[in-house]
Enzyme design. Structure first.
Site, PDB file in Angstrom:
ATOM      1  N   GLN A 110     -33.878 -10.030  83.046  1.00 26.01           N
ATOM      2  CA  GLN A 110     -35.103  -9.574  82.513  1.00 26.01           C
ATOM      3  C   GLN A 110     -35.684 -10.505  81.706  1.00 26.01           C
ATOM      4  O   GLN A 110     -36.631 -10.245  80.773  1.00 26.01           O
ATOM      5  CB  GLN A 110     -34.808  -8.102  81.813  1.00 26.01           C
ATOM      6  CG  GLN A 110     -34.523  -6.953  82.562  1.00 26.01           C
ATOM      7  CD  GLN A 110     -33.766  -5.994  82.148  1.00 26.01           C
ATOM      8  OE1 GLN A 110     -33.128  -5.900  81.135  1.00 26.01           O
ATOM      9  NE2 GLN A 110     -34.236  -4.646  82.433  1.00 26.01           N
ATOM     10  N   HIS A 128     -39.311 -10.537  85.108  1.00 25.58           N
ATOM     11  CA  HIS A 128     -40.383 -10.485  83.886  1.00 25.58           C
ATOM     12  C   HIS A 128     -41.187 -11.629  83.866  1.00 25.58           C
ATOM     13  O   HIS A 128     -41.930 -11.935  83.171  1.00 25.58           O
ATOM     14  CB  HIS A 128     -40.279  -9.778  82.696  1.00 25.58           C
ATOM     15  CG  HIS A 128     -39.416  -8.652  82.758  1.00 25.58           C
ATOM     16  ND1 HIS A 128     -38.562  -7.924  81.745  1.00 25.58           N
ATOM     17  CD2 HIS A 128     -39.522  -7.614  83.737  1.00 25.58           C
ATOM     18  CE1 HIS A 128     -38.259  -6.648  82.094  1.00 25.58           C
ATOM     19  NE2 HIS A 128     -38.769  -6.469  83.168  1.00 25.58           N
ATOM     20  N   CYS A 186     -58.483 -22.945  81.997  1.00 27.85           N
ATOM     21  CA  CYS A 186     -58.174 -23.659  83.133  1.00 27.85           C
ATOM     22  C   CYS A 186     -58.799 -24.926  83.287  1.00 27.85           C
ATOM     23  O   CYS A 186     -60.200 -24.807  83.092  1.00 27.85           O
ATOM     24  CB  CYS A 186     -58.381 -22.414  84.301  1.00 27.85           C
ATOM     25  SG  CYS A 186     -58.127 -23.339  85.820  1.00 27.85           S
ATOM     26  N   ARG A 253     -23.728  -4.926  73.679  1.00 25.30           N
ATOM     27  CA  ARG A 253     -23.264  -4.305  72.477  1.00 25.30           C
ATOM     28  C   ARG A 253     -24.173  -3.038  72.211  1.00 25.30           C
ATOM     29  O   ARG A 253     -25.317  -3.334  72.059  1.00 25.30           O
ATOM     30  CB  ARG A 253     -23.544  -5.253  71.337  1.00 25.30           C
ATOM     31  CG  ARG A 253     -22.412  -6.425  71.656  1.00 25.30           C
ATOM     32  CD  ARG A 253     -22.714  -7.391  70.031  1.00 25.30           C
ATOM     33  NE  ARG A 253     -21.767  -8.478  70.198  1.00 25.30           N
ATOM     34  CZ  ARG A 253     -20.341  -8.366  69.896  1.00 25.30           C
ATOM     35  NH1 ARG A 253     -19.770  -7.469  69.646  1.00 25.30           N
ATOM     36  NH2 ARG A 253     -19.565  -9.597  70.267  1.00 25.30           N
TER      37      ARG A 253
END
Length: 283
Positions: A110, A128, A186, A253
């Protein structure tokens, strides 16, 4: 074959590690990683203990508001420099070693930092996206992030890195006063550019999720490391593993949304725990 036995809140850390080893021994496993794996590389976690509260920019804000686009690109440019300087940690490296040994079927991440590839992992699905790529929203031309960074530097010579930049997990950074910032466009068609990452409000491309699902489907177990599983894509992969009756191990954790569905939950650092498991699996 190992009999599945779920750990309980009273199970000791050593017993949990032993249980995880027992489930993985003799099995090839897929790995899903989140921001908690990259904290040892200096990249912060959105949701970990002590993480600052923040509201990331949505795709709608980026697409429809020029001021938001400037703010994002200015912050992302400074954040990218820190991302680019980050190096894989022991957790990234040990997953590459496990893949080379034929024990890991692939890594689904991720994270957008590209550290798995830089560590040597070969089969990686970046759910992602990745901060090192940029694409045009009009013509689809793609660019290396380094080339866009060079253009931003040239077009914004006043933009120097502040003494203290707050780096965020998505490669953005908090800065102010960007009205004069010239956002990159671009070089082919003049259209707006966007890093190849999934913004808040966007969906993971179906073909990308299918690649991730295939990695899980070819495995005998699933290890989730450093993810709180708040994002839907992670939960979907966990559920896919459950439907295939795969053992599931979560290393993180703090609490995750998948704790009640895991066969083993280890509340500890991702890198150190993966290293400890690898030492036994490769021993």
């Amino acid at each position: 074959m190992t009999t599945l036995a779920r750990t309980t809140p009273q199970t000791s850390d050593t017993d949990r590690l032993n249980a995880a080893y027992a489930l993985l021994s003799g099995r090839r496993f897929a790995v899903l990683t989140g921001a908690g794996l990259s904290t040892d590389s200096g990249i912060p976690d959105y949701r970990g203990e002590g993480a600052p509260k923040r509201t990331p920019m949505t795709v709608t804000q980026f697409l429809l508001n020029d001021a938001s686009k400037k703010r994002y690109w200015a912050g992302s440019h400074l954040g990218w420099a820190m991302f680019d300087a980050a190096r894989p940690n022991a957790g990234h490296r040990v997953l590459a070693t496990l893949e080379d040994a034929g024990l890991v079927t692939g890594v689904v991440t991720q994270n957008v930092d590209g550290l798995h590839v830089r560590a040597g992992s070969k089969r990686v699905v970046d759910l992602h996206g990745s901060m090192d790529r940029v694409s045009c929203l009009v013509c689809g031309q793609t660019f290396a992030r380094a080339s866009i960074a060079a253009r931003i530097d040239a077009e914004n010579p006043w933009l120097s890195k502040p003494e203290a930049v707050t780096l965020n997990p998505d490669g953005d950074a908090e800065i102010a006063h960007v009205d004069d910032f010239v956002a990159p466009v671009c070089s082919v068609c003049g259209g707006a550019l966007k890093p190849d990452v999934v913004f808040f409000g966007e969906f993971v491309p179906p073909e990308k999720f299918a690649e991730a699902r295939d990695i899980v489907s070819t495995a005998d177990a699933l290890v989730i490391a450093g993810s709180s599983l708040v994002v839907n894509s992670g939960i979907r992969l966990l559920e896919h593993a459950r439907r295939n009756k795969l053992p599931i191990i979560i290393i993180n954790r703090g609490v995750t949304k998948g704790d009640g569905r895991a066969d083993v939950k280890i509340d500890a650092g991702a890198s150190e725990t993966l290293t400890a498991l690898a030492d036994r699996l490769l021993g």
